[in-house]
Scaffold this motif. Structure first.
Motif, mmCIF file in Angstrom:
data_model
loop_
_atom_site.group_PDB
_atom_site.id
_atom_site.type_symbol
_atom_site.label_atom_id
_atom_site.label_comp_id
_atom_site.label_asym_id
_atom_site.label_seq_id
_atom_site.Cartn_x
_atom_site.Cartn_y
_atom_site.Cartn_z
ATOM 1 N N THR A 66 0.724 -1.222 -0.078
ATOM 2 C CA THR A 66 0.153 -0.137 -0.047
ATOM 3 C C THR A 66 0.834 1.136 0.011
ATOM 4 O OG1 THR A 66 -1.725 -1.266 1.080
ATOM 5 C CG2 THR A 66 -1.715 1.165 1.216
ATOM 6 N N GLY A 67 1.826 1.362 0.948
ATOM 7 C CA GLY A 67 2.690 2.543 0.976
ATOM 8 C C GLY A 67 3.406 2.811 -0.495
ATOM 9 N N SER A 68 3.770 1.741 -0.937
ATOM 10 C CA SER A 68 4.842 1.957 -2.204
ATOM 11 C C SER A 68 4.006 2.087 -3.305
ATOM 12 C CB SER A 68 5.729 0.802 -2.242
ATOM 13 O OG SER A 68 4.798 -0.484 -2.963
ATOM 14 N N GLY A 69 2.960 1.083 -3.371
ATOM 15 C CA GLY A 69 2.012 0.989 -4.877
ATOM 16 C C GLY A 69 0.916 2.329 -4.582
ATOM 17 N N LEU A 70 0.064 2.350 -3.793
ATOM 18 C CA LEU A 70 -0.869 3.492 -3.492
ATOM 19 C C LEU A 70 -0.315 4.783 -3.321
ATOM 20 C CD1 LEU A 70 -3.923 3.948 -4.021
ATOM 21 C CD2 LEU A 70 -4.187 3.270 -1.590
ATOM 22 N N GLY A 71 0.735 4.715 -2.460
ATOM 23 C CA GLY A 71 1.464 6.015 -2.183
ATOM 24 C C GLY A 71 2.130 6.587 -3.380
ATOM 25 N N THR A 72 2.740 6.073 -4.597
ATOM 26 C CA THR A 72 3.080 6.630 -5.568
ATOM 27 C C THR A 72 1.806 7.071 -6.254
ATOM 28 O OG1 THR A 72 3.793 4.377 -6.440
ATOM 29 C CG2 THR A 72 5.421 5.940 -5.351
ATOM 30 N N PHE A 73 0.925 6.229 -6.441
ATOM 31 C CA PHE A 73 -0.395 6.393 -7.200
ATOM 32 C C PHE A 73 -0.765 7.661 -6.897
ATOM 33 C CE2 PHE A 73 -4.609 6.307 -8.294
ATOM 34 C CZ PHE A 73 -4.611 5.936 -9.739
ATOM 35 N N VAL A 74 -0.905 8.228 -5.500
ATOM 36 C CA VAL A 74 -1.591 9.256 -5.003
ATOM 37 C C VAL A 74 -0.533 10.468 -5.427
ATOM 38 C CG1 VAL A 74 -1.823 10.645 -3.014
ATOM 39 C CG2 VAL A 74 -2.611 8.240 -3.155
ATOM 40 N N LEU A 75 1.005 10.309 -5.603
ATOM 41 C CA LEU A 75 1.878 11.094 -5.918
ATOM 42 C C LEU A 75 1.589 11.649 -7.375
ATOM 43 C CD1 LEU A 75 4.399 12.865 -5.359
ATOM 44 C CD2 LEU A 75 5.520 10.796 -6.168
ATOM 45 N N ASN A 76 1.176 10.481 -8.174
ATOM 46 C CA ASN A 76 0.890 11.088 -9.764
ATOM 47 C C ASN A 76 -0.457 11.676 -9.757
ATOM 48 O OD1 ASN A 76 3.038 9.067 -9.911
ATOM 49 N ND2 ASN A 76 1.983 7.537 -11.040
ATOM 50 N N LEU A 77 -1.471 11.207 -8.855
ATOM 51 C CA LEU A 77 -2.664 12.154 -8.897
ATOM 52 C C LEU A 77 -2.391 13.666 -8.562
ATOM 53 C CD1 LEU A 77 -5.469 9.934 -7.368
ATOM 54 C CD2 LEU A 77 -5.210 10.460 -9.679
ATOM 55 N N LEU A 78 -1.660 13.937 -7.767
ATOM 56 C CA LEU A 78 -1.391 15.242 -7.182
ATOM 57 C C LEU A 78 -0.582 16.072 -8.272
ATOM 58 C CD1 LEU A 78 0.190 14.426 -3.434
ATOM 59 C CD2 LEU A 78 -2.196 15.357 -4.169
ATOM 60 N N ALA A 120 8.435 1.803 -6.859
ATOM 61 C CA ALA A 120 8.338 3.155 -6.310
ATOM 62 C C ALA A 120 9.336 4.017 -6.646
ATOM 63 C CB ALA A 120 8.030 2.977 -4.722
ATOM 64 N N MET A 121 10.461 3.674 -6.768
ATOM 65 C CA MET A 121 11.395 4.637 -7.160
ATOM 66 C C MET A 121 11.354 5.370 -8.246
ATOM 67 S SD MET A 121 14.189 5.380 -4.722
ATOM 68 C CE MET A 121 15.445 5.587 -6.167
ATOM 69 N N LYS A 122 10.799 4.700 -9.157
ATOM 70 C CA LYS A 122 10.652 5.569 -10.511
ATOM 71 C C LYS A 122 9.557 6.343 -10.633
ATOM 72 C CE LYS A 122 9.077 4.296 -15.272
ATOM 73 N NZ LYS A 122 7.713 5.006 -15.448
ATOM 74 N N GLU A 123 8.650 6.243 -9.820
ATOM 75 C CA GLU A 123 7.495 7.129 -9.575
ATOM 76 C C GLU A 123 7.954 8.335 -8.730
ATOM 77 O OE1 GLU A 123 4.882 6.542 -11.219
ATOM 78 O OE2 GLU A 123 5.558 4.645 -11.847
ATOM 79 N N LEU A 124 8.847 7.958 -7.808
ATOM 80 C CA LEU A 124 9.279 9.217 -7.117
ATOM 81 C C LEU A 124 10.430 10.043 -7.983
ATOM 82 C CD1 LEU A 124 10.286 7.702 -3.435
ATOM 83 C CD2 LEU A 124 8.437 9.043 -4.004
ATOM 84 N N ASN A 125 11.342 9.608 -8.702
ATOM 85 C CA ASN A 125 12.121 9.969 -9.717
ATOM 86 C C ASN A 125 11.315 11.169 -10.866
ATOM 87 O OD1 ASN A 125 14.483 8.790 -8.785
ATOM 88 N ND2 ASN A 125 14.239 7.166 -10.186
ATOM 89 N N GLU A 126 10.255 10.678 -11.117
ATOM 90 C CA GLU A 126 9.072 11.461 -12.165
ATOM 91 C C GLU A 126 8.300 12.172 -11.537
ATOM 92 O OE1 GLU A 126 7.665 8.307 -14.529
ATOM 93 O OE2 GLU A 126 9.617 7.683 -15.411
#
Length: 480
Positions: free
Chosen positions: A156-168, A200-206
């Motif tokens: 949840t933290g890695s997957g949904l957390g980075t999904f929320v980051l994309n939404l933001l 998750a790192m890929k999403e954080l990078n972008e």
């Protein structure tokens, strides 16, 4: 006044967030002893003194009868696909701070699977998350920043957390996105944590503007050092036995058995210092957007190494203060870093110092000049310092210091994570658990490890310039 929104995702994110709100309440209660609704309180909480007459109240060191603010405040959204931790929060001392409109929960959890959190639950709860975020943002006069608190090892933290980051980024592209990411240790009990972390790192990078990486192993070492100091008598009776350092059970022995409360408390203390300028006055306040503007010279190199001094929690109000100059030295020692790193032997791109307490600008300048010869900065940013002063110190301390460094010392953490990923990926171990989720393909793994490899290479290129001759910029020549 600017506002921020806190988004707590997953078990770790909600536990850290709960500690943050608890410590923030304690801090405001210590400063605002009469419980009067003032400007400092208005930055985090709304006054509930409505027709029923329920105003802010202080009871046993905590400000009660306050709701997480809808207007002019940091607002918290709690997300977890396993409701246990959120239910504990709602049944605990903070139950009056949040309401059901701030919660998004499920029953089954993400099963330590990034794909379940990101691809399955992300799309299932997308509209619900967007709606709650929009309602929160609509009540903010000047929304400055989103804080995401999550872990990298779970589902949840890695997957949904980075999904929320994309939404933001999609819904609020102009609002800064700060992410506090807790990285798993090499002995993590989640076998698939390297997959989850790299994906998750890929999403954080972008998609992130700033990331504060924190390693479980560093937190565990810090807690153990405090535990050893207690047992050796170095801290003597100055540490309260019912404090968070010695765990909620009130026994120093239980630190080794279940140190997570104390570990979460350190991360919460970091966030408390990071947001101090938004909550209290100071002679040199630092807005959160200034951190990203001054410390991130290149968009992908936005990982900031944090160090904190004192490391003792706000609950331990009797711990003796460190001397001011020693505090600055501590902030640059490896023992006070929240990741396993030694920034003094790596290359600085920039550094921010956020100081709380009765500290003068001259104290800052003197210590920066004292430390500069031992620190290696990139040749094109030798004066890459950003400073902030908040006049209100943490509870029980005369002063504190939070250092945020954009430093190549994060590279070993990422390299070790890559190695752990490749050990599993070369054997295609556990891949089938991810690939049966709709929308998840093996290319997601190859793209993620490629993104991480590119990031490591960027740090390698910077490290290759370390020790080179310092070149002064050419001056403008005026013809006469």
């Amino acid at each position: 006044m600017t506002q921020s929104v806190v988004v707590q995702v997953g078990q770790c994110g909600n536990q850290v967030g709960c500690r943050f709100w608890d410590l923030a309440l304690r801090e405001h209660a210590a400063v605002n002893k009469k419980g009067i609704y003032d400007e400092a309180l208005s930055s985090f909480f709304r006054n509930v003194d409505i027709s029923g007459g329920d105003g802010p109240d202080i009871y046993k060191g905590k400000i009660c009868s306050l709701k997480a603010r809808v207007r002019q405040s940091i607002k918290a959204l709690l997300i977890d696909m396993e409701a246990g931790v959120v239910n504990e929060i709602l049944q605990g001392p903070l139950r009056d701070v949040f309401d059901s409109k701030q919660l998004i929960t499920d029953v089954s959890g993400s099963g330590n699977n990034w794909a379940v959190g990101h691809k399955l639950y992300g799309y299932r709860y997308r509209e619900n998350i967007v709606e709650k975020l929009r309602k929160t943002a609509e009540h903010c006069d000047c929304l400055q920043c989103f804080f995401i608190i999550h872990s990298m090892g779970g589902g949840t933290g890695s997957g949904l957390g980075t999904f929320v980051l994309n939404l933001l980024e999609d819904e609020f592209p102009e609002v800064y996105r700060f992410v506090t990411s807790v990285y798993p240790s090499g002995e993590d009990d989640v076998i698939t944590s390297p997959y989850n972390s790299v994906l998750a790192m890929k999403e954080l990078n972008e998609h992130a503007d700033c990331v504060l990486p924190i390693e479980n192993e560093s937190l565990f070492d810090i807690v153990n050092k405090i535990h050893q100091m207690i047992n050796s008598g170095k801290l003597g009776s100055t540490v309260k036995q019912n404090s968070v350092v010695t765990s909620s059970a009130g026994s120093a022995k239980s630190v080794q058995e279940k140190p997570f409360d104390a570990m979460n408390n350190i991360v919460a203390n970091l966030l408390l210092n990071l947001t101090s300028s938004a909550r209290f006055e100071g002679s040199l306040n630092m807005d959160l957007n200034e951190i990203s503007m001054n410390l991130v010279p290149f968009p992908r190199l936005h990982y900031l190494v944090s160090s904190l001094t004192p490391l003792y929690t706000l609950a331990d109000v009797n711990v003796p203060s460190r001397r001011l100059d020693q505090m600055f030295s501590d902030a640059f020692s490896r023992d006070h870093q929240l990741i396993q790193a030694d920034p003094k032997h790596s290359l600085y791109l920039a550094c921010a110092l956020l100081v709380r307490g009765n500290v003068q600008v001259s104290d800052l300048r003197r210590n920066i000049e004292r430390l500069k010869p031992s620190l290696h900065f990139v040749s094109w940013n030798q004066e890459g310092w950003k400073t902030g002063l908040c006049s209100v110190p943490p509870v029980g301390h005369s002063h504190s210091l939070l250092a945020l460094a954009n430093n190549t010392c994060v590279k070993p953490t990422f390299t070790e994570l890559k190695d752990r990923f490749m050990k599993l990926y070369k054997k295609k171990a556990h891949l089938h658990h991810y690939l049966h989720i709709d929308g998840m393909e093996q290319s997601c793994f190859s793209e993620a490890i490629s993104s991480l490899s590119d990031l490591i290479e960027e740090y390698n290129e910077l490290d290759a310039t370390k020790g080179g001759p310092r070149t002064d910029p050419s001056r403008l020549k005026i013809a006469v």
